[in-house]
Scaffold this active site. Structure first.
Site, PDB file in Angstrom:
ATOM      1  N   THR A   1       0.850  -1.202   0.000  1.00  0.00           N
ATOM      2  CA  THR A   1       0.000   0.000   0.000  1.00  0.00           C
ATOM      3  C   THR A   1       0.887   1.254   0.000  1.00  0.00           C
ATOM      4  OG1 THR A   1      -0.095   0.018   2.413  1.00  0.00           O
ATOM      5  CG2 THR A   1      -1.865  -1.169   1.261  1.00  0.00           C
TER       6      THR A   1
ATOM      7  N   VAL B   1      14.526  -0.624  -0.156  1.00  0.00           N
ATOM      8  CA  VAL B   1      15.790   0.101  -0.399  1.00  0.00           C
ATOM      9  C   VAL B   1      16.375  -0.397  -1.718  1.00  0.00           C
ATOM     10  CG1 VAL B   1      18.089   0.672   0.490  1.00  0.00           C
ATOM     11  CG2 VAL B   1      16.228   0.142   2.092  1.00  0.00           C
TER      12      VAL B   1
ATOM     13  N   LYS C   1      15.100   5.022   4.151  1.00  0.00           N
ATOM     14  CA  LYS C   1      15.990   3.960   3.660  1.00  0.00           C
ATOM     15  C   LYS C   1      17.238   3.840   4.545  1.00  0.00           C
ATOM     16  CE  LYS C   1      14.033   4.426  -0.939  1.00  0.00           C
ATOM     17  NZ  LYS C   1      14.035   5.197  -2.182  1.00  0.00           N
TER      18      LYS C   1
HETATM   19  N1  HSE Z   1      10.326   8.080  -4.866  1.00  0.00           N
HETATM   20  C1  HSE Z   1      11.296   7.071  -4.661  1.00  0.00           C
HETATM   21  C2  HSE Z   1      12.540   7.420  -5.454  1.00  0.00           C
HETATM   22  C3  HSE Z   1      10.710   5.754  -5.091  1.00  0.00           C
HETATM   23  O1  HSE Z   1      12.483   8.386  -6.230  1.00  0.00           O
HETATM   24  O2  HSE Z   1      13.573   6.798  -5.306  1.00  0.00           O
HETATM   25  C4  HSE Z   1      11.434   4.532  -4.610  1.00  0.00           C
HETATM   26  O3  HSE Z   1      11.537   4.476  -3.230  1.00  0.00           O
END
Ligand code: HSE
Length: 346
Positions: free
Chosen positions: A95, A151, A224
């Site tokens: 989600t 990640v 991350k």
């Molecule tokens: N918005 C994130 C990015 C997506 O640009 O890396 C992946 O986590």
């Protein structure tokens, strides 16, 4: 392996696509026989205890809402009802990310644990807010929690560090962990595009989070960093422990000046010393971390093997879905080992 898929956006659809495409191969190579027995999203669910057929999964991609399916639709059922009542081994939770309170994913994951189901998630929210507690809860309930797609998207950064570097000691981790900000900074420095223009292109291309602040203010990178710190370095931290600065104040002029020194500016997440940080950082253009566009890159500094850098795609539906398949195979492998150990003990 019976799977409940919770969330049916870009990644959820990617999961059904990739399972259908790689099905025969995985059954043959690994004896891995995944069946999606339910899909739940915000408007209800579809449930087929025998496993939704590939034809049905394909048809559901065009069905709005999926719970209106005449054969298997259950418009009245919430994801929590489905997790509680449908028999399955694994819940795949994909989600949308919410870093305020982690919901609804946090409740989905805890409900899965309490009903004895393993969880594969690509959702950074619950992990960033409560990773130490969630891993403990998984252990307590004797189930696995896997999150490879959180990640590096399709690039196996977590596995690389955990498995391939297992014989070494990781001293520090530094990385470009967000594709959107890397794309924006690359466009600004290489093509002199304005920040706003680059951001709106990233949104059109589907890289950016629904809420752009997640990317540009460094929250996504910080999530991350939390996951890397917990999983790889065994640090019990959450989002509040990360010092975070985004890229809103990086100017074209600062990029030009860095360029004159043979450098560029990247949004770097790092775990090196006491306090994990996320901030725009000047690095040499020759540094292996210095990747362009939406690519992600991470450098693990190790005691014996020196620096190891992994580069790859950090976002995208099928890329992230490939990480889900990797996690499902890992759980399958762990369950097979458990069975072997139990048999050898008895
Ligand atoms: N918005 C994130 C990015 C997506 O640009 O890396 C992946 O986590």
């Amino acid at each position: 392996m019976r799977i409940i898929l919770v969330g049916y956006g870009v990644v959820g659809k990617g999961v059904t696509t990739i399972l259908a495409r790689r099905y025969a191969e995985k059954v043959k190579d690994y004896g891995f026989n995944p069946k999606i027995v339910a899909i739940a999203d915000i408007d209800g669910a579809v449930i087929d205890p025998r496993g939704l057929s590939p034809e049905k999964l394909e048809a559901l991609k065009q069905t709005r809402p999926i719970s209106s399916d005449p054969e298997f639709g259950h418009p009245e059922m919430s994801a929590l009802d489905v997790i509680e009542s449908v028999e399955a081994e694994v819940v795949v939770e994909v989600t949308p990310v919410n870093i305020k309170n982690g919901e609804p994913a946090l409740s989905h994951i805890t409900k899965a644990f309490k009903t004895g189901k393993h969880v594969v998630t690509t959702n950074k929210g619950p992990l960033a807010l409560a990773m130490p507690a969630l891993t403990e809860l998984a252990d307590y309930n004797n189930v696995y929690l896997r999150f490879s797609g959180t990640v590096g998207g399709g690039t196996p950064m977590l596995e690389f560090a955990k498995r391939c570097l297992a014989g070494d000691r990781i001293l520090a981790i530094r990385g470009i962990l967000n594709g959107t900000t890397n794309y924006i900074l690359t466009e600004m420095s290489q093509n002199r595009v304005t920040f706003q223009e680059a951001l709106s292109n990233a949104q059109k291309l589907g890289y950016a989070e629904r809420e752009p602040s997640m990317d540009i203010d460094g929250f996504d990178t910080a999530c991350k960093v939390v996951i890397l710190a917990n999983w790889i370095l065994n640090k019990k931290i959450t989002l509040k422990d990360v010092d975070r600065t985004g890229i809103r104040d990086v100017s074209l002029q600062a990029l030009d000046e860095a360029s004159k020194r043979g450098n560029t500016i990247k949004l770097i997440g790092s775990i090196d010393g006491d306090r994990p940080t996320v901030k725009p950082t000047e690095i040499p253009k020759t540094n292996p971390l210095c990747v362009s566009g939406v690519l992600n890159a991470v450098t693990f500094s190790t005691e014996f093997a020196g620096e190891q850098t992994l580069v790859g795609r950090g976002a995208g539906g099928v890329e992230t879905a490939s990480a889900v398949l990797r996690d499902l195979l890992d759980i399958r492998h762990k369950l097979a080992n458990r069975l072997l150990n139990n048999n050898s003990e008895s």
